[in-house]
Design a protein around this motif. Structure first.
Motif, PDB file in Angstrom:
ATOM      1  N   SER A   1      33.950  73.165 -42.816  1.00  0.00           N
ATOM      2  CA  SER A   1      32.385  73.221 -43.450  1.00  0.00           C
ATOM      3  C   SER A   1      32.409  74.203 -44.547  1.00  0.00           C
ATOM      4  O   SER A   1      31.671  73.969 -45.309  1.00  0.00           O
ATOM      5  N   LEU A   2      33.367  74.717 -44.143  1.00  0.00           N
ATOM      6  CA  LEU A   2      33.253  75.601 -45.201  1.00  0.00           C
ATOM      7  C   LEU A   2      33.762  75.658 -46.306  1.00  0.00           C
ATOM      8  O   LEU A   2      33.296  75.676 -47.940  1.00  0.00           O
ATOM      9  N   VAL A   3      34.222  74.434 -46.714  1.00  0.00           N
ATOM     10  CA  VAL A   3      35.170  74.005 -48.290  1.00  0.00           C
ATOM     11  C   VAL A   3      34.626  72.819 -48.391  1.00  0.00           C
ATOM     12  O   VAL A   3      34.512  71.902 -49.199  1.00  0.00           O
TER      13      VAL A   3
ATOM     14  N   TRP B   1      20.270  61.682 -38.520  1.00  0.00           N
ATOM     15  CA  TRP B   1      18.697  61.828 -39.119  1.00  0.00           C
ATOM     16  C   TRP B   1      19.212  62.645 -40.252  1.00  0.00           C
ATOM     17  O   TRP B   1      19.309  62.692 -41.688  1.00  0.00           O
ATOM     18  N   LEU B   2      19.012  64.644 -39.305  1.00  0.00           N
ATOM     19  CA  LEU B   2      19.699  65.590 -40.122  1.00  0.00           C
ATOM     20  C   LEU B   2      20.514  65.932 -40.813  1.00  0.00           C
ATOM     21  O   LEU B   2      21.389  66.317 -41.985  1.00  0.00           O
ATOM     22  N   LEU B   3      21.689  65.411 -40.750  1.00  0.00           N
ATOM     23  CA  LEU B   3      23.408  64.951 -41.392  1.00  0.00           C
ATOM     24  C   LEU B   3      22.944  63.869 -42.075  1.00  0.00           C
ATOM     25  O   LEU B   3      23.582  64.976 -43.372  1.00  0.00           O
ATOM     26  N   GLY B   4      22.251  63.351 -41.635  1.00  0.00           N
ATOM     27  CA  GLY B   4      22.380  61.970 -43.699  1.00  0.00           C
ATOM     28  C   GLY B   4      21.107  62.799 -44.243  1.00  0.00           C
ATOM     29  O   GLY B   4      21.040  62.486 -45.618  1.00  0.00           O
ATOM     30  N   ASN B   5      20.327  63.821 -44.516  1.00  0.00           N
ATOM     31  CA  ASN B   5      18.864  63.902 -45.305  1.00  0.00           C
ATOM     32  C   ASN B   5      18.913  65.165 -45.535  1.00  0.00           C
ATOM     33  O   ASN B   5      18.168  65.217 -46.162  1.00  0.00           O
TER      34      ASN B   5
ATOM     35  N   PRO C   1      19.062  68.889 -46.376  1.00  0.00           N
ATOM     36  CA  PRO C   1      20.250  69.303 -47.807  1.00  0.00           C
ATOM     37  C   PRO C   1      21.484  70.392 -46.677  1.00  0.00           C
ATOM     38  O   PRO C   1      21.105  70.889 -45.796  1.00  0.00           O
ATOM     39  N   GLN C   2      22.043  70.141 -47.685  1.00  0.00           N
ATOM     40  CA  GLN C   2      23.670  70.582 -46.708  1.00  0.00           C
ATOM     41  C   GLN C   2      23.947  72.452 -46.882  1.00  0.00           C
ATOM     42  O   GLN C   2      24.190  72.440 -45.653  1.00  0.00           O
ATOM     43  N   ALA C   3      23.535  73.632 -47.902  1.00  0.00           N
ATOM     44  CA  ALA C   3      23.174  74.669 -47.527  1.00  0.00           C
ATOM     45  C   ALA C   3      22.085  75.152 -46.444  1.00  0.00           C
ATOM     46  O   ALA C   3      23.005  75.997 -45.840  1.00  0.00           O
ATOM     47  N   GLN C   4      21.433  74.307 -45.858  1.00  0.00           N
ATOM     48  CA  GLN C   4      20.274  74.797 -45.102  1.00  0.00           C
ATOM     49  C   GLN C   4      21.378  73.903 -43.532  1.00  0.00           C
ATOM     50  O   GLN C   4      20.795  74.865 -42.513  1.00  0.00           O
ATOM     51  N   MET C   5      22.198  72.697 -43.639  1.00  0.00           N
ATOM     52  CA  MET C   5      22.500  72.874 -42.648  1.00  0.00           C
ATOM     53  C   MET C   5      23.704  73.810 -42.121  1.00  0.00           C
ATOM     54  O   MET C   5      24.064  73.978 -40.655  1.00  0.00           O
ATOM     55  N   LYS C   6      24.387  74.084 -43.293  1.00  0.00           N
ATOM     56  CA  LYS C   6      25.370  75.086 -43.096  1.00  0.00           C
ATOM     57  C   LYS C   6      25.116  76.364 -42.254  1.00  0.00           C
ATOM     58  O   LYS C   6      25.598  76.993 -41.421  1.00  0.00           O
ATOM     59  N   LEU C   7      23.961  77.072 -42.925  1.00  0.00           N
ATOM     60  CA  LEU C   7      23.134  78.024 -42.301  1.00  0.00           C
ATOM     61  C   LEU C   7      22.465  77.580 -40.393  1.00  0.00           C
ATOM     62  O   LEU C   7      22.813  78.890 -39.980  1.00  0.00           O
TER      63      LEU C   7
END
Length: 184
Positions: A38-40, A90-94, A96-102
């Motif tokens: 998920s880093l790349v 639902w969170l994975l699909g909706n 924002p990626q930056a917040q999900m990575k954090l």
């Protein structure tokens, strides 16, 4: 997704090293590969692919550990996971990626810290506590593809014993990967 050679080599290395850890312990593949990949790469692409690899790797292990599984705790964990997984998907699909990575980083660091500090339970949790741990795992499984840390903490901190904990984790991860892939 277009990948350069550096990304491809990094991805292959991550999968290979995680497979070695899984071969030794029976689990940890998803945690290591999804966290590193998920880093790349976008998590929305990584998670389903890793679920499929994890299921394929688990099928042969289950018959060998079937008798050691702690069914009394596994059942409410799986029910809780079934409830928590759709929200995570639902969170994975909706989200924002930056917040999900954090959120993924904070989640992993918190769980590792608890393991490192020797978090321990004096007795096996009851049905409600087991289902709650399962729901937390399901949320993380759907959102990050790594529902393992809450359940690893659950079994490693419990008095169930190493053999029962390892067998139950193998069964749990196979079931949750199938469940997560179905929701995805």
């Amino acid at each position: 997704v277009t990948m350069d050679w550096g990304t491809v080599i990094f991805a292959i290395s991550c999968v290979f090293l995680a497979a070695i850890v899984r071969g030794f312990s029976g689990f940890g593949f998803s945690l290591l590969t999804i966290t590193s990949l998920s880093l790349v790469l976008p998590t929305v692409i990584v998670v389903p692919a890793i679920f499929m690899l994890e299921i394929a790797a688990s099928v042969h292990m289950l018959p060998g550990v079937w008798r050691e599984i702690h069914w009394r705790s596994l059942t409410p964990l799986l029910i809780g996971c079934f409830v928590g997984t759709p929200l995570g998907v639902w969170l994975l699909g909706n989200a924002p990626q930056a917040q999900m990575k954090l959120a993924l980083g904070i989640f992993v660091i918190t769980c590792v810290t608890l393991l490192w500090r020797g978090f321990a339970l004096k007795t096996m949790p009851g049905t409600a506590a087991s289902a709650t741990a399962g729901a937390a795992s399901g949320l993380a499984n759907g959102a990050f593809g790594i529902g393992g840390p809450p359940v690893i903490l659950f079994y490693f901190a419990s008095p169930a014993g190493a053999a029962a904990g390892r067998a139950s984790l193998i069964a749990y991860f196979m079931a949750t990967d199938i469940m997560g892939l179905g929701f995805l």
